[in-house]
Structure formats: C-alpha cells, structure tokens
Scaffold this active site. Structure first.
Site, short mmCIF file in Angstrom:
data_model
loop_
_atom_site.label_atom_id
_atom_site.label_comp_id
_atom_site.label_asym_id
_atom_site.label_seq_id
_atom_site.Cartn_x
_atom_site.Cartn_y
_atom_site.Cartn_z
N LYS A 1 -34.74 12.96 -4.16
CA LYS A 1 -34.90 14.40 -3.91
C LYS A 1 -35.00 14.70 -2.40
O LYS A 1 -34.47 15.70 -1.93
CB LYS A 1 -36.12 14.95 -4.67
CG LYS A 1 -37.41 14.93 -3.93
CD LYS A 1 -38.50 15.73 -4.60
CE LYS A 1 -39.88 15.37 -4.08
NZ LYS A 1 -40.09 15.51 -2.65
N ARG B 1 -39.85 8.39 -12.69
CA ARG B 1 -38.99 9.49 -12.23
C ARG B 1 -37.79 8.91 -11.47
O ARG B 1 -37.95 8.09 -10.58
CB ARG B 1 -39.80 10.45 -11.34
CG ARG B 1 -40.83 11.23 -12.14
CD ARG B 1 -41.64 12.16 -11.25
NE ARG B 1 -42.65 11.47 -10.47
CZ ARG B 1 -43.56 12.07 -9.69
NH1 ARG B 1 -43.55 13.38 -9.56
NH2 ARG B 1 -44.45 11.38 -9.03
N GLU C 1 -45.82 4.35 -3.86
CA GLU C 1 -46.45 4.10 -5.15
C GLU C 1 -46.48 2.59 -5.38
O GLU C 1 -45.56 1.88 -5.01
CB GLU C 1 -45.69 4.81 -6.26
CG GLU C 1 -45.90 6.31 -6.21
CD GLU C 1 -45.10 7.07 -7.26
OE1 GLU C 1 -44.73 6.49 -8.28
OE2 GLU C 1 -44.85 8.26 -7.02
N LYS D 1 -40.12 1.11 -9.52
CA LYS D 1 -40.43 -0.06 -8.69
C LYS D 1 -41.65 -0.74 -9.27
O LYS D 1 -42.33 -0.17 -10.15
CB LYS D 1 -40.68 0.35 -7.24
CG LYS D 1 -41.84 1.32 -7.10
CD LYS D 1 -42.01 1.80 -5.70
CE LYS D 1 -42.67 0.74 -4.87
NZ LYS D 1 -43.21 1.27 -3.60
N GLY E 1 -30.29 -4.60 -4.63
CA GLY E 1 -30.71 -4.45 -6.03
C GLY E 1 -29.88 -3.41 -6.74
O GLY E 1 -28.70 -3.22 -6.42
N LEU F 1 -34.61 -4.64 3.34
CA LEU F 1 -33.28 -5.23 3.22
C LEU F 1 -33.23 -6.01 1.91
O LEU F 1 -32.95 -7.20 1.88
CB LEU F 1 -32.99 -6.16 4.40
CG LEU F 1 -32.75 -5.51 5.76
CD1 LEU F 1 -32.46 -6.56 6.82
CD2 LEU F 1 -31.59 -4.51 5.70
N ASP G 1 -56.48 21.00 -9.60
CA ASP G 1 -55.19 20.95 -10.31
C ASP G 1 -55.15 22.10 -11.31
O ASP G 1 -56.19 22.61 -11.73
CB ASP G 1 -54.98 19.61 -11.03
CG ASP G 1 -53.50 19.24 -11.13
OD1 ASP G 1 -53.02 18.42 -10.33
OD2 ASP G 1 -52.82 19.82 -12.00
N CYS H 1 -39.23 10.41 -4.73
CA CYS H 1 -39.10 10.83 -3.33
C CYS H 1 -37.69 10.68 -2.76
O CYS H 1 -37.06 11.67 -2.39
CB CYS H 1 -40.10 10.06 -2.47
SG CYS H 1 -41.79 10.54 -2.83
P1 NAD Z 1 -47.10 14.93 -8.86
O1 NAD Z 1 -46.15 15.66 -9.69
O2 NAD Z 1 -47.58 13.58 -9.29
O3 NAD Z 1 -48.39 15.83 -8.60
C1 NAD Z 1 -48.38 17.19 -8.31
C2 NAD Z 1 -49.62 17.82 -8.92
O4 NAD Z 1 -49.73 19.16 -8.47
C3 NAD Z 1 -49.59 17.88 -10.46
O5 NAD Z 1 -50.75 17.27 -10.97
C4 NAD Z 1 -49.55 19.39 -10.77
O6 NAD Z 1 -50.22 19.70 -11.96
C5 NAD Z 1 -50.24 19.95 -9.54
N1 NAD Z 1 -49.96 21.37 -9.26
C6 NAD Z 1 -48.78 22.01 -9.23
N2 NAD Z 1 -48.95 23.31 -8.91
C7 NAD Z 1 -50.27 23.50 -8.72
C8 NAD Z 1 -51.07 24.62 -8.36
N3 NAD Z 1 -50.53 25.81 -8.13
N4 NAD Z 1 -52.39 24.45 -8.25
C9 NAD Z 1 -52.96 23.23 -8.49
N5 NAD Z 1 -52.26 22.14 -8.82
C10 NAD Z 1 -50.93 22.26 -8.94
O7 NAD Z 1 -46.41 14.82 -7.42
P2 NAD Z 1 -46.64 13.70 -6.31
O8 NAD Z 1 -45.80 12.51 -6.60
O9 NAD Z 1 -48.09 13.54 -6.06
O10 NAD Z 1 -45.96 14.42 -5.05
C11 NAD Z 1 -46.57 15.52 -4.41
C12 NAD Z 1 -45.86 15.76 -3.10
O11 NAD Z 1 -46.05 14.63 -2.23
C13 NAD Z 1 -44.36 15.95 -3.22
O12 NAD Z 1 -43.93 16.86 -2.25
C14 NAD Z 1 -43.81 14.57 -2.89
O13 NAD Z 1 -42.51 14.62 -2.38
C15 NAD Z 1 -44.78 14.12 -1.83
N6 NAD Z 1 -44.88 12.67 -1.69
C16 NAD Z 1 -44.91 11.89 -2.81
C17 NAD Z 1 -45.04 10.51 -2.66
C18 NAD Z 1 -45.04 9.62 -3.88
O14 NAD Z 1 -44.86 8.42 -3.72
N7 NAD Z 1 -45.24 10.15 -5.08
C19 NAD Z 1 -45.16 9.94 -1.39
C20 NAD Z 1 -45.17 10.77 -0.28
C21 NAD Z 1 -45.03 12.13 -0.44
#
Ligand code: NAD
Length: 469
Positions: A282, A346, A154, A339, A272, A269, A30, A279
């Site tokens: 966006k 978010r 989540e 949820k 609410g 279904l 990270d 997700c």
């Molecule tokens: P998040 O914001 O919780 O985590 C992203 C992480 O990436 C952060 O910790 C950030 O510091 C790090 N980061 C950003 N740029 C970086 C870089 N250049 N090098 C290293 N680290 C870097 O996001 P998230 O919720 O984990 O979502 C990540 C992706 O997964 C998104 O595309 C999201 O749509 C997808 N996704 C999310 C979920 C969910 O429930 N949160 C489920 C399925 C898919």
C-alpha cells in the site's frame, strides 16, 4: 507524560505498551468494541513477541483502554494517531480515519497539545490535520502537529520500537520538538537500557538511538521513501535471482558478494516469493500517487511492484514444472503469514499463492504457527488446516514452504521425508542448504539457486531437462 494513542492495532498497541515501559501514562483508544473488550480482559489480539508481557506489566497502572476518544484527548498532552491508512481503489492512501480522529479531538484542544502522526501518511497530511482541527474550532496557537513515522516490523515490533535504528521527528516549532524529545528521552539518553527489566537488546542494536529532527513534510517523505527503498531492494534481488536461475548461478553466493560492499549491506537481500503485508504494497502505491500528484512520474516504483507480483507467478510456474499437472495434487503448505513472527496475513504472498493453487485444482493442507485463525477467515473451508508441519505434509505430493518462520528452518527432515508421499520440497524462502536436503533424501527447489535433486530424481530426468530450479 500523559499520552493518548488512537488506534490499538499493530502499531498503536506496540507504541502504547512501549511508551508505558518508558514510564509514560498511556491511554489506548480504539473504536472497535470487541477489540477493547478483549484488551480489557487481558487478551492480546495480535501475535507479537514481548507484547503480552508489556501489557500485563502496565495494564491498569500505566496503560488504560477506552473507546472515548474525546475524554482521552482532553486528559492527555500528546495524542498519537495510529489508525489505519488503507489504499483506496485508485491506490492512494485512504485518510478518512485520520481525518475523523482529527475532527473528534478538535474540541479537546484547549491547553497546548501536540498531535502526532504515527500512521503512515502522504506528504502534506500534517497540514490537512491542522486545517481540520482549526476548522472545527481549535485556536491555531493551542496545538502543534508533528510527524513521527514508525519503522517497526511486525514479528519484532517491540524490540524494533525500543531499539530503533533512528527516531524521526518532523516538527514546525521548537516547542513541539521539545515535547517529542522528552517522550523519547528514556531511549535517546540510554536510561531505559540500564533498567533491570528492560526488554532485552537484540544483537544488531546500537544504543542509544539517534533522534533526527526534520520538517513535518520531510518526515512524511522519509517514511514513504524508506519503505519504497526497502521494497526496491527486495525486488532487485528477486530479479537477480531470476537471472541466477536462468544461468545456473547461486543467488546466495551472489548476495554474499554484493552484501559485503558496505555501501550496499547484506540486509534485505533475501530472495523469495516477494514482499507482502499491510505496509509495502500500500505504501508503494500511495507514494506513486503522491509523486504523480506532484508531477513526477516515478516509474521505478511501478517496476518494483511488477517484479514483486511476477515473483509469485514464477514460483507457481516452478511448482508446475516440478509436479507437471496440478489438478488433484495434494500439497502441504507451511506458512500463511506474510512473514515469520506475526499472525498478519494482509497481502500475504503465501495466502495469494494458496488461492492460486486452489484455483488450479490442488488440494491443500496448511499449517502456520500463528496465522491459522486469520487465514480461516479468508480461505474458509477450501483448505485443510493441520496441527503441525508434519501433519500438513502427510501424504502430500510435495511440501511448499511459503513463510520464513524460524521453526520451518529447523524441521526434522527425516520425519518430513517419511510424512510426504513424494520427497519433494519447494521452498519459497530459501530456508535450507540444498546439500542438506538431498542428504536427507529430499529433492529441493528454492529461489535463485540450482535445484538439488536426489539420485532417484536425477535418474528420472533425461539429461538436459530440469537441470535448474
Ligand atoms: P491496524 O489496522 O492493525 O490498526 C488500526 C486500528 O485503528 C484498529 O484497531 C481500528 O479499530 C482503529 N481505528 C480506526 N479508526 C479509529 C478511530 N476513529 N478511533 C479509534 N480507533 C480507530 O493498523 P496498523 O497495522 O497498526 O497500522 C496503523 C498505521 O501504521 C498505518 O498507517 C500503517 O501504514 C502504519 N504502520 C504500520 C506498520 C505495521 O507493521 N503494521 C508499521 C509501520 C507503520
């Protein structure tokens, strides 16, 4: 296998912890120093069931944390990109974080590596990642790009990852498919599930899961189309709930009837106050933009988004319908997370509603089991933060339930009635049986079901008025 996971957020942390539990060596990367320092100290920055156990089990053994992306990319055979893809002002996915990772790892691509998109990205992103890596000096035959979309939710992310409905792998070569098959082999062979210390199997899970191999473009589309479909299911039932309210029907009974059709199914279904989170909102906007770029006007998605927003406004109207004027009213609010089971706020409809109620002049006292700290960053001193559900309700004109936490579905209703100034509950998540609420002396307003009024309130209302929620 040696795996780097870039981005240690909700998806990256869970992915890394679960891969370690499958027996792989994982480097979690990270660029947020604070987050890395917390992780190094054993603090888990997100609320997610089973995650602390998995990280504690493997930290310093099969899991390491680093801010050095290039070294991690050098030493690993497979690099999963799990960074954020937030929306731009125009609703497209902002892919600059993904591009920056692709650029940085280019110099590490010498011996054969597989770069995997785990982040949710629009179709053609894998092609762009490939272009960026080649432009920055890597040989075209020294790597492959795969798309491996993540479907975890989540709140149940660890079990969703380890007991998935399916694993989707989008590839352009058999060699690359082989690498992904090997990574997931402990799940697809069923071997993981025979471990004594495997994370327990949730009720509905079918094991072993199926691994579906597609092209990268199909895999990218599968993720966007899945989220759009699920959001559509939520908006559909919310629209039906609104009709139920108008005609005095009960959406719960309607859902039972619809969901019993095996072509439809009962899940998702749940009427609410609408979907939220990082997700669905966006991804729907991004998918709409992708469609537009391809020349397809996907108006269905616009309607899904409109119904979702309308749902929140309808709930606000309901609060007004029950309490009359809102200025100065004191409301107890249960739930801020988008949820149950997560601290993620978010795009949370609960937070948006609190902001709208504050705008109307309400005084609000909130409680959430996990999301208070994050909510404070957004709501600041504008609301009171309480230590529990009964404290939040204390002296309130009404109680609002805005997130479907399990503990909110198991309240001590007598204690709640005594805590409230007026025995009124507005439930945006349909957590209770209306008859149970009136039996405990509470007037109860939910979504898509007739209001359940105590005898006192029935006497207050002249015939014909306020007969539905
Ligand atoms: P998040 O914001 O919780 O985590 C992203 C992480 O990436 C952060 O910790 C950030 O510091 C790090 N980061 C950003 N740029 C970086 C870089 N250049 N090098 C290293 N680290 C870097 O996001 P998230 O919720 O984990 O979502 C990540 C992706 O997964 C998104 O595309 C999201 O749509 C997808 N996704 C999310 C979920 C969910 O429930 N949160 C489920 C399925 C898919």
């Amino acid at each position: 296998m040696r795996i780097a996971v870039v981005g240690s957020g909700y998806v990256g942390l869970v992915t890394g912890a679960c891969f370690a539990d499958l027996g792989h060596d994982v480097v979690l990367v990270d660029n947020d120093d604070q987050k890395l320092a917390a992780l190094e100290n054993g603090t888990i920055p997100i609320h997610e069931r089973f995650l602390p156990e998995l990280i504690a089990r493997h930290r310093g053994k099969r899991i390491r944390f680093t801010g050095d992306l290039q070294s991690a990319a050098h030493e690993c055979d497979t690099i999963f990109i799990a960074v954020g893809t937030p929306p731009t002002d125009h609703g497209e996915a902002d892919l600059s974080y993904v591009e920056s990772v692709a650029r940085e790892i280019s110099s590490a691509v010498g011996s054969y590596k597989v770069v995997v998109e785990k982040s949710t990205v629009p179709v053609y992103t894998s092609q762009w990642i490939r272009t960026v890596i080649i432009r920055n000096g890597a040989h075209p035959s020294s790597f492959d790009i795969a798309s491996n979309p993540e479907f975890l939710r989540e709140g149940s992310a660890v079990t969703d990852f380890l007991y998935p409905d399916r694993i989707v792998v989008g590839v352009e070569s058999e060699r690359c498919a082989g690498v992904l098959r090997e990574i997931y082999a402990p799940l697809t062979s069923g071997e993981y599930y025979s471990h004594r210390d495997a994370i327990p199997r949730p009720d509905r899970a079918q094991v072993p899961p199926r691994l579906i191999v597609t092209s990268t473009r199909s895999a990218e589309l599968i993720k966007h189309a899945s989220n759009a479909f699920l959001a559509m299911k939520i908006s559909f039932i919310n629209a039906v709930a609104s009709i139920c309210e108008s005609v005095g029907a009960n959406v719960q009974q309607v859902c039972e009837g619809i969901g019993a059709d095996s072509r439809i199914g009962p899940r998702f279904l749940n009427p609410g106050i609408g979907y939220g989170g990082s997700c669905f909102p966006k991804d729907l906007m991004a998918f709409r933009s992708v469609a537009k770029e391809c020349g397809y006007d996907f108006r269905l998605l616009e309607e899904v988004i409109r119904i979702n927003e309308d749902q929140r406004h309808r709930f606000l109207k309901k609060v007004r319908g029950v309490l009359w004027t809102l200025r100065g009213k004191r409301l107890g609010v249960l739930g801020l997370a988008f949820k149950g089971g997560t601290d993620d706020i978010r795009e949370s409809p609960a937070v948006l509603l609190v902001q709208e109620l504050l705008h109307e002049g309400c005084r609000i006292c909130v409680y959430d089991p996990a999301a208070m700290a994050r909510a404070k960053e957004v709501l600041g001193a504008g609301v009171e933060y309480s230590s529990g559900p009964y404290e939040a309700a204390s002296g309130a004109d009404a109680l609002l339930i805005l997130t479907e936490w399990e503990e909110f579905a198991a309240l001590d209703l007598d204690r709640m009635r005594k805590a409230l100034k007026y025995p009124i509950v507005l439930d945006g998540r349909n957590l209770y049986d209306p008859a149970t609420m009136t039996a405990h002396g509470l007037s109860y307003y939910s979504v898509g079901r007739p209001a359940a009024l105590t005898e006192d309130v029935q006497a207050e209302v002249s015939p014909g008025k306020r007969e539905t929620a």
